[in-house]
Each structure stands twice: as structure tokens, then as C-alpha cells.
Design an enzyme around this catalytic site. Structure first.
Site, PDB file in Angstrom:
ATOM      1  CG  HIS A 262     -33.457  25.677  46.716  1.00 62.86           C
ATOM      2  ND1 HIS A 262     -33.725  24.677  45.819  1.00 62.86           N
ATOM      3  CD2 HIS A 262     -32.234  25.418  47.217  1.00 62.86           C
ATOM      4  CE1 HIS A 262     -32.715  23.824  45.802  1.00 62.86           C
ATOM      5  NE2 HIS A 262     -31.781  24.258  46.635  1.00 62.86           N
ATOM      6  CG  ASP A 316     -25.715  28.436  51.242  1.00 62.09           C
ATOM      7  OD1 ASP A 316     -26.023  28.406  50.041  1.00 62.09           O
ATOM      8  OD2 ASP A 316     -24.825  27.721  51.731  1.00 62.09           O
TER       9      ASP A 316
HETATM   10  C1  SDX Z   1     -27.514  26.530  47.125  1.00 67.60           C
HETATM   11  O1  SDX Z   1     -29.641  23.975  43.476  1.00 67.60           O
HETATM   12  C2  SDX Z   1     -29.316  23.569  44.647  1.00 67.60           C
HETATM   13  O2  SDX Z   1     -29.741  22.540  45.109  1.00 67.60           O
HETATM   14  C3  SDX Z   1     -28.356  24.484  45.391  1.00 67.60           C
HETATM   15  C4  SDX Z   1     -28.075  24.093  46.828  1.00 67.60           C
HETATM   16  C5  SDX Z   1     -27.307  22.784  46.924  1.00 67.60           C
HETATM   17  O3  SDX Z   1     -27.397  22.113  47.954  1.00 67.60           O
HETATM   18  O4  SDX Z   1     -26.508  22.540  45.959  1.00 67.60           O
HETATM   19  O5  SDX Z   1     -29.289  23.976  47.550  1.00 67.60           O
HETATM   20  C6  SDX Z   1     -27.166  25.127  47.511  1.00 67.60           C
HETATM   21  O6  SDX Z   1     -26.945  27.024  46.176  1.00 67.60           O
HETATM   22  C7  SDX Z   1     -28.563  27.266  47.870  1.00 67.60           C
HETATM   23  C8  SDX Z   1     -28.856  28.668  47.261  1.00 67.60           C
HETATM   24  C9  SDX Z   1     -27.857  29.687  47.844  1.00 67.60           C
HETATM   25  N1  SDX Z   1     -28.005  30.976  47.136  1.00 67.60           N
HETATM   26  C10 SDX Z   1     -28.563  32.043  47.760  1.00 67.60           C
HETATM   27  O7  SDX Z   1     -29.015  32.030  48.900  1.00 67.60           O
HETATM   28  C11 SDX Z   1     -28.556  33.321  46.923  1.00 67.60           C
HETATM   29  C12 SDX Z   1     -29.942  33.980  46.983  1.00 67.60           C
HETATM   30  N2  SDX Z   1     -30.903  33.090  46.307  1.00 67.60           N
HETATM   31  C13 SDX Z   1     -31.277  33.438  44.950  1.00 67.60           C
HETATM   32  O8  SDX Z   1     -30.201  33.920  44.170  1.00 67.60           O
HETATM   33  C14 SDX Z   1     -32.136  32.378  44.278  1.00 67.60           C
HETATM   34  O9  SDX Z   1     -33.167  32.072  45.138  1.00 67.60           O
HETATM   35  C15 SDX Z   1     -31.528  31.099  43.788  1.00 67.60           C
HETATM   36  C16 SDX Z   1     -30.317  31.322  42.941  1.00 67.60           C
HETATM   37  C17 SDX Z   1     -31.166  30.207  44.917  1.00 67.60           C
HETATM   38  C18 SDX Z   1     -32.592  30.387  42.921  1.00 67.60           C
HETATM   39  O10 SDX Z   1     -32.768  31.172  41.813  1.00 67.60           O
HETATM   40  P1  SDX Z   1     -33.908  30.876  40.727  1.00 67.60           P
HETATM   41  O11 SDX Z   1     -34.542  29.558  40.962  1.00 67.60           O
HETATM   42  O12 SDX Z   1     -33.331  31.163  39.398  1.00 67.60           O
HETATM   43  O13 SDX Z   1     -35.008  31.938  41.105  1.00 67.60           O
HETATM   44  P2  SDX Z   1     -35.123  33.351  40.426  1.00 67.60           P
HETATM   45  O14 SDX Z   1     -33.823  34.100  40.599  1.00 67.60           O
HETATM   46  O15 SDX Z   1     -35.658  33.154  39.048  1.00 67.60           O
HETATM   47  O16 SDX Z   1     -36.204  34.048  41.353  1.00 67.60           O
HETATM   48  C19 SDX Z   1     -37.601  33.772  41.169  1.00 67.60           C
HETATM   49  C20 SDX Z   1     -38.294  34.945  41.840  1.00 67.60           C
HETATM   50  C21 SDX Z   1     -37.755  36.304  41.358  1.00 67.60           C
HETATM   51  O17 SDX Z   1     -38.793  37.264  41.547  1.00 67.60           O
HETATM   52  P3  SDX Z   1     -39.592  37.761  40.228  1.00 67.60           P
HETATM   53  O18 SDX Z   1     -38.567  38.426  39.325  1.00 67.60           O
HETATM   54  O19 SDX Z   1     -40.227  36.517  39.622  1.00 67.60           O
HETATM   55  O20 SDX Z   1     -40.608  38.739  40.800  1.00 67.60           O
HETATM   56  O21 SDX Z   1     -38.036  34.919  43.244  1.00 67.60           O
HETATM   57  C22 SDX Z   1     -37.253  36.057  43.611  1.00 67.60           C
HETATM   58  C23 SDX Z   1     -36.650  36.614  42.343  1.00 67.60           C
HETATM   59  O22 SDX Z   1     -36.411  37.993  42.463  1.00 67.60           O
HETATM   60  N3  SDX Z   1     -36.192  35.588  44.494  1.00 67.60           N
HETATM   61  C24 SDX Z   1     -35.689  36.299  45.503  1.00 67.60           C
HETATM   62  C25 SDX Z   1     -34.727  35.488  46.086  1.00 67.60           C
HETATM   63  N4  SDX Z   1     -34.650  34.326  45.423  1.00 67.60           N
HETATM   64  C26 SDX Z   1     -35.559  34.397  44.438  1.00 67.60           C
HETATM   65  N5  SDX Z   1     -35.974  37.537  45.929  1.00 67.60           N
HETATM   66  C27 SDX Z   1     -35.253  37.976  47.008  1.00 67.60           C
HETATM   67  N6  SDX Z   1     -34.320  37.261  47.635  1.00 67.60           N
HETATM   68  C28 SDX Z   1     -34.020  36.008  47.196  1.00 67.60           C
HETATM   69  N7  SDX Z   1     -33.078  35.293  47.805  1.00 67.60           N
END
Ligand code: SDX
Length: 396
Positions: A262, A316
Site C-alpha cells: 500500500h 483487497d
Molecule cells: C487499493 O490508495 C489507496 O488508499 C488504495 C485503496 C483504497 O482504499 O482506495 O487502499 C485500495 O487500491 C489497495 C491496493 C490494491 N492493489 C494491490 O493489491 C496490487 C498490488 N499492490 C501493489 O501494486 C502496490 O503495493 C500498490 C500499488 C498498492 C502501491 O504501490 P506503490 O506505493 O507505488 O509501491 P511501489 O510499487 O513503488 O512498491 C514499493 C516497493 C517496490 O520494491 P522496490 O522496487 O522498491 O524493491 O515495494 C514493492 C515494489 O516492488 N511492492 C511489492 C508489492 N507492493 C509493493 N512487491 C510485491 N508485491 C506487492 N504487492
């Protein structure tokens, strides 16, 4: 002139609104609607009462709540033209696309944009909260080749939606748990779809276009679409003993694990905690779900490998298991999320109108300047005679 260090991908950490609607703190895992903790609202409130709180800024009196509920009960039906339009949608279409089309189409009937008229604002709030569930349920019935089921005025908001989905009155426990799910999903500060809603609202378009923008944004798998992907992930894993290898594979291939991570929460999403409890309550009452054991193993494996990076279950991860047990098909999980989030989007729409300035950020230009226009003849020639390309279209 903005400097490159001002550029924040995804606007991470950049305040895009001043808001009193909700508050999230990511290290403690706090979520409040108008200052009230989410676990209090989940325990004591209802979805419509929480929507009133979000939109008008205070808990309603009994009269205010009864009037609000009454208005919504009697605005649930759809214009026959909207239903006829839905009959033209392909059964294979995704329900979020159907919902986005219908939300925008509502604007055709109510296009007067009296945004300075509180009665117009209230009417739009009532219509959207009342009709969005009917649209989702109607598409579900039609894509199965059946007539949509008319809403029942004697059922409350949550029970009526479950009834319109399969013409069976839900158990009171199932309806109550679904209502709590709607409370949990109603609002979450300036997430991607709410940001879309505010940007669209800032142009002073109609509220139906605002909601259509937000629905389109929520549909993405990185946002609201993740709940459907989580179930697909659990199906793909198939058994507890395959969890470790699956998680290792995703991490190795730099693929996100759906339902985790998140932008704000760096601990388990407080909504995921409550949803997990609701799932266990449903399993105790109506029987377990083999995917739950796999989900628990996934949570454990991800915490072991990624907990140090602050990657934990988000809203989710467990919601789909609750919806499955309530008999909701997985491609309707995100439309259900949208039904709830209409409450938050409307609160932000109303707040944006209260103190509006059209959103128009800037950019950092990283392109070239003073480029020559090369005629189509020269471009064609340079394809035939590449040497011409090297001289950027100038004659050799
Ligand atoms: C919702 O914003 C909100 O409030 C949203 C929400 C709401 O109520 O409206 O809470 C609802 O959208 C929940 C999120 C649902 N999406 C997912 O579950 C999809 C998987 N999650 C990721 O795509 C991600 O965590 C996000 C999109 C939720 C957040 O993305 P960010 O903040 O841009 O984080 P990032 O992609 O920059 O990741 C930071 C690091 C990375 O590693 P590094 O490159 O720094 O080494 O964390 C890792 C990412 O690879 N990472 C994950 C991960 N989420 C982040 N690695 C593996 N699995 C994951 N799910």
C-alpha cells in the site's frame, strides 16, 4: 519553473487536497471517517449512516437518517432506457465497464448542472447511491440472459443488493456482514479513484461524469481490481504446499503479489484485519473455504519475505473471500467496491465544489526543442535511402 527534484512519480507524498473527510496513518494502521475510527463504524454504524457522515460531515439525527434512507429506498429503480442500453452490452463485457457506461448515462437524464443548488447536490447524492447497486445487479442478471430483478422497498440497502443479485432474500447475518464490508470500503483519503473524482469535479462537470471517471480508475488491478486478482491467485496456487514456490517465483520475477502492499500502510491494513474476522464469522456460520487456508499461508510467506519492506495485506486481500461466501461472482468484487466507494467519491465531489480550483499541475519537460519539420517525401526517401536518415532528412 519546476525543478526535476520537484517531480514525484505517482505524486507519492504530494498533498493534492485539504480534506476533513477521512484520515489514514500508515505506521499505526489508522483509518478514521470524520475522526471516527473505522473499527467503531464497522461495529456500530451502517453503510448509509457512514455515507451521511462522510458527505455532510456529521452523524445524522434519527430523523435525518430515516429521511435519507427513505429517499434512497425510493430512488433505486432504473430508467427503462438505461436497462434497454444494458441489453446491448456484450455478456462477456466486464461489469466495471458496464457500470462506468451506466454511471455516465445517468447524466443524460439529469444534465442540469445546478452545482450551486444544495437540492441538486442532495438529489445527485441520493440517485447515485440508490441506483449504482441496481445497475450492478441488473447487468449480472442480464448477462445470464435473465430479466433484472426490481429492487424491494422493504429491504435495507445491503439486503436489497444481495436480493437483486439472485432473487433470494439473504440471511440477516449475511446482509449485516455485507453492510459492514460497504462501510469498510466507503472512503480512503486521496487514493487514485478519489483523485480522479476530484480532478473531474474541479472542471465543474456533472456528478455522473465524476463517478464515471472514478469507476474507470478503480477498475485497474493495481487499485480496486486487485480483489478479483487475489482469488485468481489463490486458485492458481491451488494448495498450501505450493504457496512458498509461488511467492518466491513472483518475487524473483519482480511481479507484484495481489492484495499486498500500500502507498500509505506499512502494516496490515486495518480493513484487512476486520475483513478477515468477517470471513471467519461467515465460515463458522455457513461453512469454510479451502482458499482461506491458502490465503493464511500466503500472508505468512509474504510477511516473512517482504514484511521488512512494509508489505502486508491490504483491503483487497480478504475481501474476496467474504464476497465468495456471500455468493458474489469474482468479477463483481470490484463493482461491489465501487458501490461502497461512491460514498467517499460523493463526499470529495461535494468538498471540491466547496473550495474549487481546477486541477492543472505542471510537468518537467524532458524533450528536445527547435526540431525541423521533415516533409513526408523526405521521410519516405530516408526509409528508402537510410543514409538520408543519418543526415536527419537533409539531402545528401
Ligand atoms: C487499493 O490508495 C489507496 O488508499 C488504495 C485503496 C483504497 O482504499 O482506495 O487502499 C485500495 O487500491 C489497495 C491496493 C490494491 N492493489 C494491490 O493489491 C496490487 C498490488 N499492490 C501493489 O501494486 C502496490 O503495493 C500498490 C500499488 C498498492 C502501491 O504501490 P506503490 O506505493 O507505488 O509501491 P511501489 O510499487 O513503488 O512498491 C514499493 C516497493 C517496490 O520494491 P522496490 O522496487 O522498491 O524493491 O515495494 C514493492 C515494489 O516492488 N511492492 C511489492 C508489492 N507492493 C509493493 N512487491 C510485491 N508485491 C506487492 N504487492
Amino acid at each position: 519553473m519546476a525543478a526535476i527534484e520537484d517531480y514525484k512519480p505517482g505524486l507519492a507524498g504530494v498533498p493534492a487536497a485539504l480534506s476533513e473527510i477521512s484520515y489514514v496513518e500508515g505506521l499505526q494502521g489508522t483509518l478514521e471517517y470524520r475522526g471516527i475510527p473505522i473499527h467503531e463504524l464497522a461495529q456500530h454504524s451502517s453503510f448509509l449512516e457512514s455515507c451521511f457522515l462522510l458527505i455532510w460531515g456529521h452523524l445524522p439525527s434519527l430523523d435525518e437518517l430515516q429521511a435519507f434512507e427513505h429517499e434512497i429506498r425510493y430512488h433505486r429503480r432504473l430508467k427503462y432506457r438505461i436497462r434497454d442500453m444494458m441489453k446491448c452490452f456484450p455478456e462477456s463485457g466486464h461489469p466495471m465497464d458496464a457500470l462506468q457506461a451506466c454511471s455516465a448515462a445517468l447524466g443524460l437524464f439529469y444534465s442540469r448542472r445546478a452545482l450551486d443548488d444544495p437540492e441538486y447536490i442532495r438529489a445527485a447524492v441520493v440517485r447515485l447511491l440508490a441506483k449504482i447497486p441496481t445497475m450492478v445487479a441488473a447487468f449480472q442478471m442480464m448477462r445470464k440472459g435473465n430479466d433484472p430483478i426490481q429492487p424491494r422497498d422493504d429491504l435495507d440497502y445491503a439486503a436489497n443488493f444481495l436480493y437483486m443479485m439472485n432473487e433470494r432474500e439473504p440471511d440477516p447475518l449475511a446482509a449485516k456482514i455485507f453492510d459492514v464490508c460497504l462501510v469498510l470500503h466507503a472512503e480512503h483519503t486521496i487514493n487514485a479513484s478519489t483523485f480522479s473524482a476530484r480532478v473531474t469535479a474541479s472542471t465543474l462537470t456533472d456528478p455522473y461524469g465524476v463517478i464515471a471517471s472514478a469507476v474507470g480508475t478503480l477498475a485497474g488491478p493495481l487499485h480496486g481490481g486487485a480483489n478479483e486478482e487475489v482469488i485468481e491467485m489463490l486458485e492458481e496456487i491451488g494448495s498450501v504446499d505450493r504457496v512458498e514456490a509461488y511467492i518466491e517465483g513472483r518475487i524473483k520475477n519482480k511481479q507484484k503479489i495481489m492484495g499486498f502492499g500500500h502507498r500509505v500502510y506499512k502494516v496490515k491494513d486495518p480493513r484487512a484485519v476486520i475483513l478477515q474476522g468477517l470471513a471467519e464469522k461467515l465460515f463458522a456460520e455457513y461453512g469454510g473455504d479451502r482458499y482461506y487456508d491458502i490465503a493464511l499461508a500466503v500472508e505468512q510467506a509474504v510477511e516473512k519475505r517482504l514484511g521488512a519492506k512494509g508489505i502486508y495485506p491490504n483491503v483487497d486481500f480478504y475481501s474476496g473471500l467474504v464476497y465468495r461466501r456471500l455468493g458474489i461472482p469474482s468479477d463483481l468484487f470490484t463493482p461491489v467496491f465501487a458501490i461502497a466507494r461512491v460514498g467517499g467519491w460523493l463526499a470529495h465531489w461535494k468538498a471540491q465544489l466547496g473550495e474549487n480550483r481546477i486541477f492543472r499541475p505542471t510537468q518537467i519537460y524532458s524533450g528536445q526543442h527547435a526540431q525541423p519539420y521533415i516533409s513526408i517525401e523526405e521521410r519516405t526517401l530516408s526509409k528508402v535511402f537510410p543514409s538520408l536518415e543519418a543526415t536527419n532528412g537533409k539531402k545528401a
